[in-house]
Enzyme design. Structure first.
Site, mmCIF file in Angstrom:
data_model
loop_
_atom_site.group_PDB
_atom_site.id
_atom_site.type_symbol
_atom_site.label_atom_id
_atom_site.label_comp_id
_atom_site.label_asym_id
_atom_site.label_seq_id
_atom_site.Cartn_x
_atom_site.Cartn_y
_atom_site.Cartn_z
ATOM 1 N N GLY A 1 0.815 -1.210 0.000
ATOM 2 C CA GLY A 1 0.000 0.000 0.000
ATOM 3 C C GLY A 1 0.851 1.263 0.000
ATOM 4 C CB SER B 1 1.403 -9.160 -10.604
ATOM 5 O OG SER B 1 2.591 -9.933 -10.575
ATOM 6 C CE LYS C 1 -0.928 -11.211 -8.583
ATOM 7 N NZ LYS C 1 -0.881 -11.089 -7.169
ATOM 8 C CG HIS D 1 0.269 -13.338 -12.755
ATOM 9 N ND1 HIS D 1 0.917 -13.433 -11.522
ATOM 10 C CD2 HIS D 1 1.121 -12.688 -13.565
ATOM 11 C CE1 HIS D 1 2.102 -12.864 -11.612
ATOM 12 N NE2 HIS D 1 2.255 -12.396 -12.830
ATOM 13 C CG ASN D 2 -0.154 -15.003 -8.077
ATOM 14 O OD1 ASN D 2 -0.006 -14.121 -8.918
ATOM 15 N ND2 ASN D 2 -0.164 -14.742 -6.781
ATOM 16 C CD GLU E 1 4.625 -15.649 -9.052
ATOM 17 O OE1 GLU E 1 3.936 -14.686 -9.445
ATOM 18 O OE2 GLU E 1 4.932 -15.799 -7.850
HETATM 19 P P1 NBP Z 1 0.001 -7.435 4.540
HETATM 20 O O1 NBP Z 1 -0.686 -8.472 3.752
HETATM 21 O O2 NBP Z 1 1.080 -7.856 5.456
HETATM 22 O O3 NBP Z 1 -1.106 -6.635 5.402
HETATM 23 C C1 NBP Z 1 -0.752 -5.634 6.312
HETATM 24 C C2 NBP Z 1 -1.725 -4.502 6.257
HETATM 25 O O4 NBP Z 1 -3.058 -4.964 6.563
HETATM 26 C C3 NBP Z 1 -1.402 -3.450 7.308
HETATM 27 O O5 NBP Z 1 -1.670 -2.189 6.745
HETATM 28 C C4 NBP Z 1 -2.364 -3.793 8.434
HETATM 29 O O6 NBP Z 1 -2.649 -2.710 9.272
HETATM 30 C C5 NBP Z 1 -3.593 -4.146 7.629
HETATM 31 N N1 NBP Z 1 -4.638 -4.851 8.404
HETATM 32 C C6 NBP Z 1 -4.664 -6.106 8.902
HETATM 33 BR BR1 NBP Z 1 -3.278 -7.277 8.831
HETATM 34 N N2 NBP Z 1 -5.801 -6.398 9.532
HETATM 35 C C7 NBP Z 1 -6.553 -5.297 9.439
HETATM 36 C C8 NBP Z 1 -7.853 -4.972 9.883
HETATM 37 N N3 NBP Z 1 -8.606 -5.867 10.525
HETATM 38 N N4 NBP Z 1 -8.312 -3.727 9.618
HETATM 39 C C9 NBP Z 1 -7.568 -2.831 8.965
HETATM 40 N N5 NBP Z 1 -6.325 -3.091 8.497
HETATM 41 C C10 NBP Z 1 -5.823 -4.305 8.721
HETATM 42 O O7 NBP Z 1 0.551 -6.270 3.597
HETATM 43 P P2 NBP Z 1 1.258 -6.310 2.172
HETATM 44 O O8 NBP Z 1 2.325 -7.353 2.105
HETATM 45 O O9 NBP Z 1 1.576 -4.912 1.862
HETATM 46 O O10 NBP Z 1 0.102 -6.807 1.182
HETATM 47 C C11 NBP Z 1 -1.123 -6.109 1.036
HETATM 48 C C12 NBP Z 1 -2.008 -6.880 0.086
HETATM 49 O O11 NBP Z 1 -1.367 -6.943 -1.186
HETATM 50 C C13 NBP Z 1 -2.256 -8.316 0.506
HETATM 51 O O12 NBP Z 1 -3.569 -8.668 0.182
HETATM 52 C C14 NBP Z 1 -1.288 -9.104 -0.346
HETATM 53 O O13 NBP Z 1 -1.727 -10.424 -0.567
HETATM 54 C C15 NBP Z 1 -1.284 -8.281 -1.606
HETATM 55 N N6 NBP Z 1 -0.094 -8.441 -2.443
HETATM 56 C C16 NBP Z 1 1.135 -8.494 -1.889
HETATM 57 C C17 NBP Z 1 2.258 -8.614 -2.695
HETATM 58 C C18 NBP Z 1 3.625 -8.635 -2.089
HETATM 59 O O14 NBP Z 1 4.593 -8.815 -2.849
HETATM 60 N N7 NBP Z 1 3.785 -8.455 -0.781
HETATM 61 C C19 NBP Z 1 2.110 -8.641 -4.068
HETATM 62 C C20 NBP Z 1 0.846 -8.562 -4.628
HETATM 63 C C21 NBP Z 1 -0.249 -8.462 -3.803
HETATM 64 P P3 NBP Z 1 -1.734 -2.448 10.577
HETATM 65 O O15 NBP Z 1 -0.556 -1.690 10.102
HETATM 66 O O16 NBP Z 1 -2.619 -1.641 11.450
HETATM 67 O O17 NBP Z 1 -1.387 -3.775 11.161
#
Ligand code: NBP
Length: 477
Positions: free
Chosen positions: A14, A128, A183, A186-187, A190
């Site tokens: 994000g 992605s 998506k 895609h995965n 992958e």
């Molecule tokens: P995470 O998947 O680790 O999620 C962390 C975020 O979720 C934090 O902002 C956290 O807030 C928030 N959160 C949670 Br956990 N529970 C919550 C709740 N009940 N209410 C509000 N906020 C909540 O983060 P990420 O790795 O940045 O991935 C974000 C999304 O993107 C995921 O769905 C992931 O599958 C997807 N994605 C990730 C990648 C990658 O390479 N990492 C690639 C493509 C897609 P907090 O800070 O208050 O704990």
């Protein structure tokens, strides 16, 4: 001032997505459940563009221009529902919630339906490219209504990766869950790509006798040809990396148990439901799960295997060329299977997904980006109703040229006891599709024998049953 877009959920993805919007000139409202993340983002990267840091949901929503565009980037599953429950009551008809997390498309369909009743557009969006992609340009796969894409599309096009020809790597995939479905596949692809590369590596190491550094060089050479891709490129990087602590190849100090987060598994589960044979992707998922069964592997270590007979230096070089052919042919098959699944999902859910467009937006930004995808797009451009990628003349010709080597590689692997489930499953799929007759006829006979399940005949219409327990005459069912 008001923000053109808002991002809530400021972990790696994000945060980088918000920065990407800001760097492209948009005013971005940012919000996170834990406010320290919001503050940190504005403090560290505030100079990159216009951010509006907000603490409460009300503040966040109030900061957005109308119709509101609100991106959710939180952990997929219940957290996404929690965030929707929090924000939806504050929104108005016409507003858009964009879920950029890795949601299951069935959840996206449900959320879209529920929010549509309240006049809110829910745009399930596959993103992605990992954190680097989110910052510098991901491949973006939005679903949801056409109307929402009219409003969002130009912004997404701006922040997305661009293919070599300059085309933005984003397209409206189709209604409701189409984007998250694309998506997901895609995965899955992958996973298959990674498994095939892993098998190529192991063959080069255990059959050809090359070192990780030598194999890295082989991959670098392959990366200048038709296998040119991000995954081949990073494979060479990983293989040439030396562990600082031990001086050993990095790949030899990593525990050989692969983990997974679930999108590969979903791809296979959904394929089973849709009746689409994605055997290459399934083998890749199973290979990861097998690797994790440490106790089972330990208990099996003394099982008998063949005597290894290493190749001579000149044989090894020729073998490496054959492995390239096998890898390429198997890759064509995995993409054939993946695109079949997208086409079947599109049919099942009425999404009308443009397969050529999907290939096009995977050309940049995402993990499976590759020169190869240009060829897939060309195949669908030439014939939109292509029954399968294998029916494309170019791919069919390339496999025709590769098949002898492909078979030889699998023979060598079998003889030397190196597991190649991906290569072998791909070849079995290819041979099964080619086959004049399949043993499915025998399967039908068995089913009719034990369960009176009936069968069809090659020479007459109708459904038949043989009286197996009686005089074995045939009756019309
Ligand atoms: P995470 O998947 O680790 O999620 C962390 C975020 O979720 C934090 O902002 C956290 O807030 C928030 N959160 C949670 Br956990 N529970 C919550 C709740 N009940 N209410 C509000 N906020 C909540 O983060 P990420 O790795 O940045 O991935 C974000 C999304 O993107 C995921 O769905 C992931 O599958 C997807 N994605 C990730 C990648 C990658 O390479 N990492 C690639 C493509 C897609 P907090 O800070 O208050 O704990």
């Amino acid at each position: 001032t008001s923000a053109q877009i808002g991002v809530t959920g400021l972990a790696v993805m994000g945060r980088n997505l918000a920065r990407n919007f800001a760097r492209n000139g948009y005013t971005v409202a940012v919000h996170n459940r834990t406010a320290t993340r919001t503050k940190a983002l504005v403090e560290e990267f505030g100079s990159e563009g216009d951010f509006i840091g907000t603490e409460t949901a009300e503040e966040f929503v109030a900061a957005l221009e109308r119709p509101r565009r609100l991106v959710i980037m939180v952990k997929a599953g219940e957290p996404t529902d929690a965030v929707i429950r929090e924000f939806a009551p504050l929104l108005e008809p016409g507003d858009m919630i964009i879920d950029g997390g890795n949601a299951h498309f069935a959840d996206t369909r449900r959320r879209e339906r529920e929010l549509r009743e309240r006049g809110i557009h829910f745009v399930g969006t596959g993103v992605s490219g990992g954190e680097e992609g989110a910052l510098h340009g991901p491949s973006i796969m939005p679903g949801g209504s056409k109307e929402s894409y009219e409003s969002l599309g130009p912004m997404l096009e701006k922040i997305s990766a661009k293919a070599k020809d300059g085309a933005p790597c984003v397209t409206h995939c189709g209604p409701d869950g189409a984007g998250h479905f694309v998506k997901m596949v895609h995965n899955g692809i992958e996973y298959a790509d990674m498994q095939l590369i892993g098998e190529a590596y192991q063959l080069l190491r255990d059959v050809a006798g090359y070192s990780p550094a030598q194999i890295a060089d082989i991959f670098r050479t392959w990366n200048t040809g038709r296998l040119d891709s991000y995954l081949i490129e990073i494979t060479a990087e990983v293989l040439s990396h030396v562990d600082a602590a031990t001086g050993k190849p990095f790949v030899d100090v990593v525990v050989d148990q692969a983990e997974q987060k679930g999108t590969g598994r979903w791809t296979v589960q959904i394929a089973l439901d849709l009746g689409v044979p994605v055997s290459g992707i399934a083998e890749a998922v199973f290979a990861r799960s097998l690797s994790g069964h440490a106790a089972l592997r330990e208990a099996s270590r003394d099982l008998a295997g063949p005597t290894a007979s290493p190749l001579s230096e000149s044989e090894a070089a020729a073998f490496a060329d054959r492995v390239e052919q096998a890898l390429y042919a198997s890759k064509i098959v995995s993409y054939t299977q993946g695109f079949h699944e997208i086409s079947a999902g599109s049919e099942e859910y009425g999404w009308d997904i443009d397969l050529g467009q999907v290939a096009s937006i995977w050309r940049g930004g995402c993990i499976i980006r590759a020169a190869f995808l240009d060829r897939i797009r060309a195949a669908y451009d030439a014939r939109a109703e292509l029954p399968s990628l294998l029916s494309d003349e170019t791919f069919a010709r390339e496999i025709a040229e590769a098949q002898d080597d492909w078979r030889e590689v699998i023979i060598a692997a079998t003889r030397q006891g190196v597991p190649t489930p991906g290569f072998a499953a791909a070849l079995a799929y290819y041979d099964a599709l080619r086959a004049e007759r399949l043993p499915a006829a025998l399967t039908q006979g068995q089913r009719d024998f034990f369960g009176a399940h009936t069968y069809r005949r090659v020479d007459r219409d109708g459904t038949f049953h043989t009286l197996w327990g009686g005089d074995r005459s045939e009756v019309t069912a």
